[in-house]
Design an enzyme around this catalytic site. Structure first.
Site, short mmCIF file in Angstrom:
data_model
loop_
_atom_site.label_atom_id
_atom_site.label_comp_id
_atom_site.label_asym_id
_atom_site.label_seq_id
_atom_site.Cartn_x
_atom_site.Cartn_y
_atom_site.Cartn_z
N ASP A 266 69.75 39.77 35.20
CA ASP A 266 69.19 38.45 35.53
C ASP A 266 69.87 37.45 34.60
OD1 ASP A 266 67.11 39.23 33.12
OD2 ASP A 266 67.62 37.10 33.26
N CYS A 304 86.75 30.66 47.18
CA CYS A 304 85.32 30.88 47.45
C CYS A 304 85.03 30.40 48.87
CB CYS A 304 84.48 30.10 46.44
SG CYS A 304 82.69 30.30 46.72
N CYS A 306 81.83 29.81 50.02
CA CYS A 306 80.43 29.39 50.11
C CYS A 306 80.33 28.05 50.84
CB CYS A 306 79.81 29.30 48.71
SG CYS A 306 80.19 27.78 47.82
N1 LIG Z 1 60.27 40.74 28.23
C1 LIG Z 1 61.50 40.49 27.73
N2 LIG Z 1 62.27 39.53 28.31
C2 LIG Z 1 63.51 39.28 27.78
C3 LIG Z 1 64.31 38.24 28.33
C4 LIG Z 1 63.83 37.40 29.49
C5 LIG Z 1 64.42 37.87 30.81
C6 LIG Z 1 63.88 37.07 31.96
C7 LIG Z 1 63.10 37.71 32.92
C8 LIG Z 1 62.58 36.98 33.98
C9 LIG Z 1 62.82 35.61 34.08
C10 LIG Z 1 63.60 34.98 33.12
C11 LIG Z 1 64.13 35.69 32.05
C12 LIG Z 1 65.58 38.00 27.77
N3 LIG Z 1 66.49 37.06 28.09
C13 LIG Z 1 67.53 37.23 27.21
N4 LIG Z 1 67.28 38.27 26.38
C14 LIG Z 1 66.05 38.75 26.69
C15 LIG Z 1 65.28 39.79 26.13
C16 LIG Z 1 64.00 40.03 26.67
C17 LIG Z 1 63.13 41.06 26.11
O1 LIG Z 1 63.49 41.76 25.14
N5 LIG Z 1 61.92 41.23 26.67
ZN LIG Z 2 81.87 28.22 46.31
#
Ligand SMILES: Nc1nc2c(CCc3ccccc3)c3nc[nH]c3cc2c(=O)[nH]1
Ligand SMILES: [Zn+2]
Length: 370
Positions: A266, A304, A306
């Site tokens: 993500d 691209c 898109c």
């Molecule tokens: N629970 C949790 N989330 C993290 C996120 C957010 C990811 C996320 C999930 C859903 C929506 C937005 C962000 C981290 N983002 C960068 N490094 C991260 C580490 C952790 C982590 O150690 N634990």
């Molecule tokens: Zn594009």
């Protein structure tokens, strides 16, 4: 089983693998990039646009939705799927990370985390049980255990105490979780200490979760250190369960994460940088707001296909962004999400054809950082 993972193809030379993630809201190919929709919306995108570009699973946040509009209201609307009219996959983070990155006046204890809301300053409290209850109400297909993301840097002893507490919290989440149509993933911590990472894997794997996230990375550490932690940690995780690397989404980190055997990613990066007029391209970032593009009538990215790149020029998008026209950030977001989703598809194809190492080499030859 709410969520299951099918390993389709293992790269013969690296940890890279192609798979399928089966959820109550569809089957999705991995490696997969999951757009972030913190407040029940992937900023500036409609669900139809997300579907059209091939988004399968989107992410949302317990922290934000618990504070506003409240998880009970979302439950009344039919959970997140009904509330935001999204019938594919949803994953929610458990809130601990956001408390520390957004909340104020936090106080952490064995019980949970007391904090003040960044919205109205009200006193709030999240515990493993509360975070699990909120995520059950939101109804995501995949929910995360309530953890503490060990800050970077952190003393060995702090990292050890925090990681051991995260394990105890994970057990409490598992006990509180009572929805068979949802998968609860454990989150591996351990800071930048290999033996703590190993201990966290051992303890969480013995709790037998359907999938595992690697937390505590992408928190400001140098990328080589993140890669070193991945190289050490990922191979210790069960091969037949999905692995989710939290908060990682620049192309270089995606390629390296896939190489180490990560299935799910993500990142707020593609939508966030879009809002300040930066487009992601195969050769790196393009800040389309820059004056040099004022009379550049080519698309953002020549290769691209898109909606944005088929119909609009850099000059036009620059004009929209400079004029703070909403269409400007929509067109840039469409491109960035499409670019990353297509990039993951290309990596999966390379793995399926057992040519991932060559794909990775080609990528690094062309890529100049972001
Ligand atoms: N629970 C949790 N989330 C993290 C996120 C957010 C990811 C996320 C999930 C859903 C929506 C937005 C962000 C981290 N983002 C960068 N490094 C991260 C580490 C952790 C982590 O150690 N634990
Ligand atoms: Zn594009």
């Amino acid at each position: 089983m709410a969520v299951s993972f099918e390993l389709i193809k293992q790269c013969s030379k690296t940890g890279a693998r192609a798979g399928k993630l089966y959820t109550p809201h569809g089957v999705f190919e991995t490696p997969i990039f999951m757009p972030v929709g913190t407040q029940a919306t992937v900023k500036a995108m409609t669900p139809d646009e997300l579907k059209a570009m091939g988004a399968g699973i989107i992410l949302s946040n317990t922290y934000h939705l618990f504070l506003r509009p409240g998880h009970e209201l979302v439950a009344e609307a039919g959970g997140l799927h009904g509330f935001m009219h999204w019938d594919r996959g949803i994953l929610t983070d458990s809130g601990g990370f956001q408390v520390f990155s957004l909340g104020s006046l936090r106080k952490i204890s064995e019980e949970g985390v007391a904090f003040r809301s960044h919205i109205d300053g009200s006193k709030q409290f999240l515990s493993p049980e509360k975070a699990t209850e909120v995520q059950m109400a939101l109804g995501a297909d995949i929910i995360m255990a309530f953890d503490e993301c060990v800050p970077y840097p952190a003393e060995y002893d702090y990292a050890r105490q925090s990681t051991e507490r995260t394990t105890r919290w994970a057990e409490r989440c598992k006990r509180a979780h009572a929805r068979k149509d949802q998968a609860l993933f454990g989150i591996i911590q351990g800071g930048m200490y290999k033996e703590l990472r190993t201990a966290s894997v051992r303890d969480l794997v013995s709790l037998d979760f359907p999938g595992y996230a690697i937390g505590g990375l992408s928190v400001g550490e140098p990328k080589p250190l993140m890669y070193e932690m991945l190289e050490h940690t990922v191979p210790q995780l069960p091969a037949r369960k999905p692995r989710y690397l939290m908060g990682v989404g620049t192309p270089d980190c995606l390629v390296e994460g896939v190489m180490y055997g990560i299935d799910m990613f993500d990142c707020v990066f593609p939508t966030r940088v879009a809002r300040n007029g930066t487009a992601m391209t195969a050769s790196g970032r393009l800040v389309v707001k820059n004056a040099e593009f004022a009379r550049d009538f080519r698309p953002l990215d020549m290769d691209c296909d898109c909606y944005t790149c088929r119909n609009f020029s850099r000059a036009y998008i620059r004009h929209l962004l400079k004029s703070e026209e909403i269409l400007g950030l929509r067109l840039t977001t469409i491109h960035n999400l499409h670019f990353l989703l297509r990039f993951m598809g290309k990596m999966r194809q390379a793995i399926m054809e057992d040519r991932f190492p060559a794909f990775r080499q080609e990528f690094w030859d062309k890529y100049q950082g972001h």
